[in-house]
Design a protein around this motif. Structure first.
Motif, PDB file in Angstrom:
ATOM      1  N   HIS A 174      10.304  47.412  78.543  1.00 28.47           N
ATOM      2  CA  HIS A 174      10.110  45.969  78.648  1.00 28.47           C
ATOM      3  C   HIS A 174       9.456  45.647  79.976  1.00 28.47           C
ATOM      4  O   HIS A 174       9.877  46.137  81.028  1.00 28.47           O
ATOM      5  N   ASN A 175       8.390  44.820  79.933  1.00 27.20           N
ATOM      6  CA  ASN A 175       7.754  44.341  81.157  1.00 27.20           C
ATOM      7  C   ASN A 175       7.689  42.821  81.135  1.00 27.20           C
ATOM      8  O   ASN A 175       7.829  42.197  80.070  1.00 27.20           O
ATOM      9  N   ASP A 176       7.492  42.219  82.292  1.00 27.63           N
ATOM     10  CA  ASP A 176       7.549  40.765  82.408  1.00 27.63           C
ATOM     11  C   ASP A 176       6.330  40.067  81.815  1.00 27.63           C
ATOM     12  O   ASP A 176       6.351  38.840  81.642  1.00 27.63           O
ATOM     13  N   TYR A 177       5.261  40.805  81.496  1.00 28.69           N
ATOM     14  CA  TYR A 177       4.039  40.179  80.987  1.00 28.69           C
ATOM     15  C   TYR A 177       4.007  40.116  79.460  1.00 28.69           C
ATOM     16  O   TYR A 177       3.737  39.062  78.880  1.00 28.69           O
TER      17      TYR A 177
ATOM     18  N   THR B 164      17.701  70.456  70.692  1.00 29.39           N
ATOM     19  CA  THR B 164      17.917  69.876  72.023  1.00 29.39           C
ATOM     20  C   THR B 164      17.455  68.427  72.033  1.00 29.39           C
ATOM     21  O   THR B 164      16.522  68.043  71.321  1.00 29.39           O
ATOM     22  N   VAL B 165      18.124  67.648  72.859  1.00 29.71           N
ATOM     23  CA  VAL B 165      17.805  66.230  73.005  1.00 29.71           C
ATOM     24  C   VAL B 165      17.660  65.911  74.481  1.00 29.71           C
ATOM     25  O   VAL B 165      18.447  66.384  75.313  1.00 29.71           O
ATOM     26  N   VAL B 166      16.654  65.136  74.805  1.00 29.51           N
ATOM     27  CA  VAL B 166      16.497  64.582  76.145  1.00 29.51           C
ATOM     28  C   VAL B 166      16.435  63.070  76.004  1.00 29.51           C
ATOM     29  O   VAL B 166      15.629  62.544  75.226  1.00 29.51           O
ATOM     30  N   TYR B 167      17.284  62.372  76.717  1.00 25.92           N
ATOM     31  CA  TYR B 167      17.269  60.913  76.652  1.00 25.92           C
ATOM     32  C   TYR B 167      17.587  60.369  78.035  1.00 25.92           C
ATOM     33  O   TYR B 167      18.137  61.063  78.911  1.00 25.92           O
ATOM     34  N   GLY B 168      17.230  59.103  78.249  1.00 23.17           N
ATOM     35  CA  GLY B 168      17.488  58.507  79.555  1.00 23.17           C
ATOM     36  C   GLY B 168      16.982  57.085  79.635  1.00 23.17           C
ATOM     37  O   GLY B 168      16.517  56.499  78.643  1.00 23.17           O
ATOM     38  N   GLY B 169      17.079  56.550  80.834  1.00 23.62           N
ATOM     39  CA  GLY B 169      16.642  55.183  81.072  1.00 23.62           C
ATOM     40  C   GLY B 169      16.111  55.035  82.480  1.00 23.62           C
ATOM     41  O   GLY B 169      16.303  55.907  83.338  1.00 23.62           O
ATOM     42  N   ALA B 170      15.418  53.912  82.719  1.00 14.87           N
ATOM     43  CA  ALA B 170      14.816  53.680  84.028  1.00 14.87           C
ATOM     44  C   ALA B 170      14.707  52.189  84.299  1.00 14.87           C
ATOM     45  O   ALA B 170      14.657  51.362  83.370  1.00 14.87           O
ATOM     46  N   TYR B 171      14.671  51.881  85.584  1.00 14.51           N
ATOM     47  CA  TYR B 171      14.446  50.508  86.043  1.00 14.51           C
ATOM     48  C   TYR B 171      13.477  50.561  87.218  1.00 14.51           C
ATOM     49  O   TYR B 171      13.625  51.413  88.108  1.00 14.51           O
ATOM     50  N   ARG B 172      12.482  49.682  87.201  1.00 13.02           N
ATOM     51  CA  ARG B 172      11.528  49.612  88.298  1.00 13.02           C
ATOM     52  C   ARG B 172      11.343  48.168  88.739  1.00 13.02           C
ATOM     53  O   ARG B 172      11.255  47.255  87.911  1.00 13.02           O
ATOM     54  N   TYR B 173      11.291  48.010  90.056  1.00 15.16           N
ATOM     55  CA  TYR B 173      11.126  46.701  90.693  1.00 15.16           C
ATOM     56  C   TYR B 173       9.880  46.775  91.565  1.00 15.16           C
ATOM     57  O   TYR B 173       9.683  47.740  92.316  1.00 15.16           O
ATOM     58  N   SER B 174       8.997  45.770  91.453  1.00 15.40           N
ATOM     59  CA  SER B 174       7.786  45.758  92.269  1.00 15.40           C
ATOM     60  C   SER B 174       7.538  44.339  92.770  1.00 15.40           C
ATOM     61  O   SER B 174       7.382  43.403  91.978  1.00 15.40           O
ATOM     62  N   HIS B 175       7.503  44.195  94.089  1.00 18.69           N
ATOM     63  CA  HIS B 175       7.312  42.890  94.712  1.00 18.69           C
ATOM     64  C   HIS B 175       6.075  42.951  95.596  1.00 18.69           C
ATOM     65  O   HIS B 175       5.920  43.874  96.399  1.00 18.69           O
ATOM     66  N   ASP B 176       5.165  41.978  95.426  1.00 16.72           N
ATOM     67  CA  ASP B 176       3.960  41.984  96.251  1.00 16.72           C
ATOM     68  C   ASP B 176       3.729  40.631  96.908  1.00 16.72           C
ATOM     69  O   ASP B 176       4.160  39.581  96.409  1.00 16.72           O
ATOM     70  N   VAL B 177       3.052  40.692  98.043  1.00 13.92           N
ATOM     71  CA  VAL B 177       2.578  39.510  98.758  1.00 13.92           C
ATOM     72  C   VAL B 177       1.095  39.725  98.994  1.00 13.92           C
ATOM     73  O   VAL B 177       0.695  40.681  99.669  1.00 13.92           O
TER      74      VAL B 177
ATOM     75  N   SER C 242       0.377  34.002  94.649  1.00 11.93           N
ATOM     76  CA  SER C 242       0.090  34.998  95.682  1.00 11.93           C
ATOM     77  C   SER C 242       1.286  35.901  95.953  1.00 11.93           C
ATOM     78  O   SER C 242       1.135  36.956  96.560  1.00 11.93           O
ATOM     79  N   VAL C 243       2.466  35.497  95.509  1.00 14.05           N
ATOM     80  CA  VAL C 243       3.680  36.300  95.647  1.00 14.05           C
ATOM     81  C   VAL C 243       4.292  36.454  94.265  1.00 14.05           C
ATOM     82  O   VAL C 243       4.473  35.460  93.538  1.00 14.05           O
ATOM     83  N   GLU C 244       4.604  37.695  93.891  1.00 18.94           N
ATOM     84  CA  GLU C 244       5.177  37.900  92.563  1.00 18.94           C
ATOM     85  C   GLU C 244       6.085  39.118  92.561  1.00 18.94           C
ATOM     86  O   GLU C 244       5.836  40.104  93.261  1.00 18.94           O
ATOM     87  N   THR C 245       7.136  39.024  91.762  1.00 23.21           N
ATOM     88  CA  THR C 245       8.050  40.138  91.542  1.00 23.21           C
ATOM     89  C   THR C 245       8.021  40.504  90.065  1.00 23.21           C
ATOM     90  O   THR C 245       8.176  39.638  89.206  1.00 23.21           O
ATOM     91  N   LEU C 246       7.794  41.788  89.794  1.00 23.56           N
ATOM     92  CA  LEU C 246       7.764  42.282  88.417  1.00 23.56           C
ATOM     93  C   LEU C 246       8.897  43.279  88.220  1.00 23.56           C
ATOM     94  O   LEU C 246       9.210  44.069  89.117  1.00 23.56           O
ATOM     95  N   GLU C 247       9.502  43.252  87.040  1.00 19.39           N
ATOM     96  CA  GLU C 247      10.579  44.175  86.709  1.00 19.39           C
ATOM     97  C   GLU C 247      10.253  44.883  85.404  1.00 19.39           C
ATOM     98  O   GLU C 247       9.722  44.285  84.467  1.00 19.39           O
ATOM     99  N   TYR C 248      10.566  46.168  85.381  1.00 19.68           N
ATOM    100  CA  TYR C 248      10.355  46.986  84.190  1.00 19.68           C
ATOM    101  C   TYR C 248      11.650  47.744  83.919  1.00 19.68           C
ATOM    102  O   TYR C 248      12.234  48.319  84.829  1.00 19.68           O
ATOM    103  N   TYR C 249      12.089  47.760  82.685  1.00 23.60           N
ATOM    104  CA  TYR C 249      13.224  48.619  82.341  1.00 23.60           C
ATOM    105  C   TYR C 249      12.934  49.290  81.006  1.00 23.60           C
ATOM    106  O   TYR C 249      12.234  48.741  80.141  1.00 23.60           O
ATOM    107  N   SER C 250      13.438  50.502  80.861  1.00 22.94           N
ATOM    108  CA  SER C 250      13.041  51.296  79.703  1.00 22.94           C
ATOM    109  C   SER C 250      14.132  52.280  79.327  1.00 22.94           C
ATOM    110  O   SER C 250      15.034  52.590  80.110  1.00 22.94           O
TER     111      SER C 250
END
Length: 625
Positions: free
Chosen positions: A379-382, A322-335, A348-356
């Motif tokens: 992958h992360n923005d840092y 059996t195989v399990v595979y997939g992907g994801a995207y996450r967006y996080s914006h803070d003030v 003081s304001v930043e948007t971070l994106e993660y995809y995997s």
């Protein structure tokens, strides 16, 4: 390991399932999803996994998710400041901002990129709606991402079809000043089921060492709903949402009279499951959540918006593959706040994106052996790309014995705190802060005897590039520490009679850390070593002498935490619950907590704010059609 109960009965008039009537061998057949991201029997899960069920939570008398985790081997839970604030950690590194534990509720990640930790004061739901809490000690990064370094806590709530009818739960006590919650559920024509809930509580603060009230009172309200729909035979759709609002007096950071900490937020989400064909299933989930927090005087303000989407395909290529595979995207914006606030982030304001993407391949090798290979690519923005592979081997040696081993790599990516903190005093963020890394080696076994089960897990963890506090002008965070963690956990379940179940657990941890060549840190390695207890032990007993009466007791021991002036002495405590079922629909319970001491400290915080008191409460559960 074994669980201490089963999910609550689906009948709206039944308050819970009867734990003591379920044979131990049936408990091991309970399905878990956190280890392989698809259902498998607990006995055959190649990881150090423990399941806390609905019956565990009910009989423990716990009033929060964090408190329900006490007694899980290898998990350290401590109250700090008030009954609503906790630090929760797995296999070390306990701290108010514990950052190596991934926590999810119905697939929604609960950690914040601000600190890479979990705000336990906002992680809540109507507790009777929880079906189980799956706890993995050890890395789960291959499937769950970069915060799953030392463990994964996956909170799974019940389907709406299992909560038809209505339930009222209310009570009050010496420390739990009041709590009330109501839930109602039912059919939506031929489409499916819907439930909704609302809850409110007020919790007292702790005591200082002199026995004086610290005034850290917490008040919190939350509402939510869930719909489980079946628009077609091979499709299932879940819609959910929650909203909360609360306030807390916090003398750690806010002097009396300066105002209360304000917290609020909410989330909405959906999940779609599609059985494409026999052996082929697709799951897709998306959610949005928003959190707001304001701490007056100390001056911290944050508004955060998170969006998340992930999809996975579970495919049986052959009966043995059996195989399990997939992907994801996450967006996080803070003030966050601007000066003159004390806690300032730059920018003081930043948007971070993660995809995997992730891939996990599982082979049945014959002879009862199962090999699992996989990796997460994120992958992360840092710090860019992080690769987190995993190899697990499980073997059913006999019908009653299962053994497993694993080698894993996990990473904790930098948070906003690590990279962008610009506080006027103390450490500042380092724009070059790198990822913390772990390579973990684990072995374990589960054994089913005639009237008992044994679950044993041993581990050796090698850490590198841990966060350090580098001296300078100004001082900054760095990656100047390496460490090693060794230990193990054992859990034994024994059923000497149909009406009695006894569970015993013990966890040992030896955590060492040192500064790397070139580091100017002189304090953080010692703090890491002293962050968590070396020994934890507990014994939990359930007894149901008749259908109308049930009793539970939990005796636990925690060795000392911290060092020198910040040392928290070792302590032993007893919690107990006595339930009386007046009718099939009504139960009254008496709960006592911390019965050995008038008060004692639990967390590595200033001792004047961390004395937990002896307490008692009365709880009423009333269900009806």
């Amino acid at each position: 390991m074994l669980v201490a109960g089963v999910a609550a009965a689906s009948s709206p008039t039944a308050l819970s399932a009867d734990l003591t009537q379920l044979p131990l061998e049936d408990l091991l057949k309970i399905e878990v999803t956190s280890v392989s991201r698809h259902s498998e029997p607990l006995l055959d899960a190649a990881a150090a996994v423990f399941v806390v069920t609905a019956e565990d939570i009910r009989r423990s008398g716990a009033r929060s998710i964090a408190e329900a985790l006490r007694g899980v081997p290898g998990i350290f839970v401590a109250r700090i400041g008030d009954l609503n604030t906790h630090e929760v950690s797995s296999r070390g590194f306990a701290d108010r901002l514990s950052n190596k534990l991934e926590v999810l509720i119905d697939g929604r990640t609960a950690y914040t990129p601000l600190i890479s930790g979990v705000a336990w004061d906002t992680l809540d739901t109507f507790l009777p709606d929880i079906d189980r809490i799956e706890v993995i000690r050890g890395p789960g990064a291959t499937l769950w991402g970069p915060n799953a370094v030392n463990g994964v806590i996956n909170i799974v709530t019940k389907r709406a079809s299992d909560t038809r009818g209505s339930l009222l739960q209310a009570g009050a006590g010496t420390e739990e000043r009041m709590f009330a919650g109501v839930r109602s559920g039912g059919r939506i024509g031929d489409l499916g089921d819907l439930r909704a809930y609302a809850k409110r509580y007020e919790r007292d603060g702790l005591k200082d060492v002199a026995g004086n009230d610290t005034f850290n009172v917490a008040r919190f309200s939350q509402v939510g709903l869930r719909a489980d729909l079946a628009p077609a035979k091979s499709h299932a759709l879940t819609l959910s949402g929650d909203a909360y609002d609360g306030e807390r007096e916090d003398q750690f950071m806010v002097p009396p009279g300066a105002g209360d900490v304000q917290i609020s937020g909410g989330n909405v989400g959906f999940r779609w499951d599609w059985q494409v064909a026999e052996g082929s299933a697709v799951s897709m989930q998306a959610y949005y959540d928003q959190t707001r927090r304001f701490i007056p005087n100390v001056a911290f303000r944050e508004r955060r918006d998170n969006g998340d989407f992930h999809i996975q395909h579970h495919l049986a290529l052959a009966p043995s593959h059996t195989v399990v595979y997939g992907g994801a995207y996450r967006y996080s914006h803070d003030v966050t706040g601007e000066p003159p606030l004390f806690f300032v982030f730059s920018p003081s304001v930043e948007t971070l994106e993660y995809y995997s993407a992730f891939l996990q391949d599982q082979w049945a090798l014959g002879g009862g052996m199962k090999l699992t290979l996989g990796s997460k690519f994120e992958h992360n923005d840092y710090t860019g790309w992080e690769i987190q592979p995993n190899l697990r081997l499980g073997a059913r040696l006999t019908d009653a014995v299962f053994a497993w081993g694993a080698v894993s790599r996990a990473a904790r990516t930098p948070s906003r705190l690590d990279r962008a903190l610009a506080a006027p005093i103390g450490e500042r963020g380092n724009p070059d802060q790198d990822t913390e890394k772990l390579v973990a080696y684990e072995i374990g076994t589960r054994i089913l005897c005639e009237c008992a089960t044994i679950d044993l897990a041993l581990f050796w963890n090698a850490y590198d590039d841990l966060r350090s506090r580098e001296t300078g002008a100004p001082p900054r965070f760095g990656n100047g520490i390496k460490g090693r963690g060794t230990g193990g956990e054992v859990a034994v379940a024994w059923q000497p009679a149909d009406a009695v179940t006894v569970r015993w657990s013990y966890a040992y941890l030896d955590l060492e850390a040192e500064s790397k060549p070139g580091s100017t840190d002189t304090t953080e390695a010692a703090v890491i070593e002293d962050s968590s207890p070396r020994h934890q032990a507990g014994i939990r007993t359930y007894w149901q002498p008749s259908p109308a009466w049930n009793a539970a007791a939990f005796l636990r021991y925690v060795s000392e935490v911290g060092a020198e002036a910040r040392e928290i002495p070792a302590y032993a405590e007893l919690n107990a619950r006595l339930g009386w079922r007046l009718t099939e629909q009504v139960e009254i319970a008496l709960v006592g907590e911390n019965l050995f001491d008038a008060q004692h400290a639990e967390a590595r915080t200033p001792t004047s704010y961390s004395e937990v008191e002896r307490s008692g409460l009365v709880e009423v559960n009333w269900s009806w059609d």
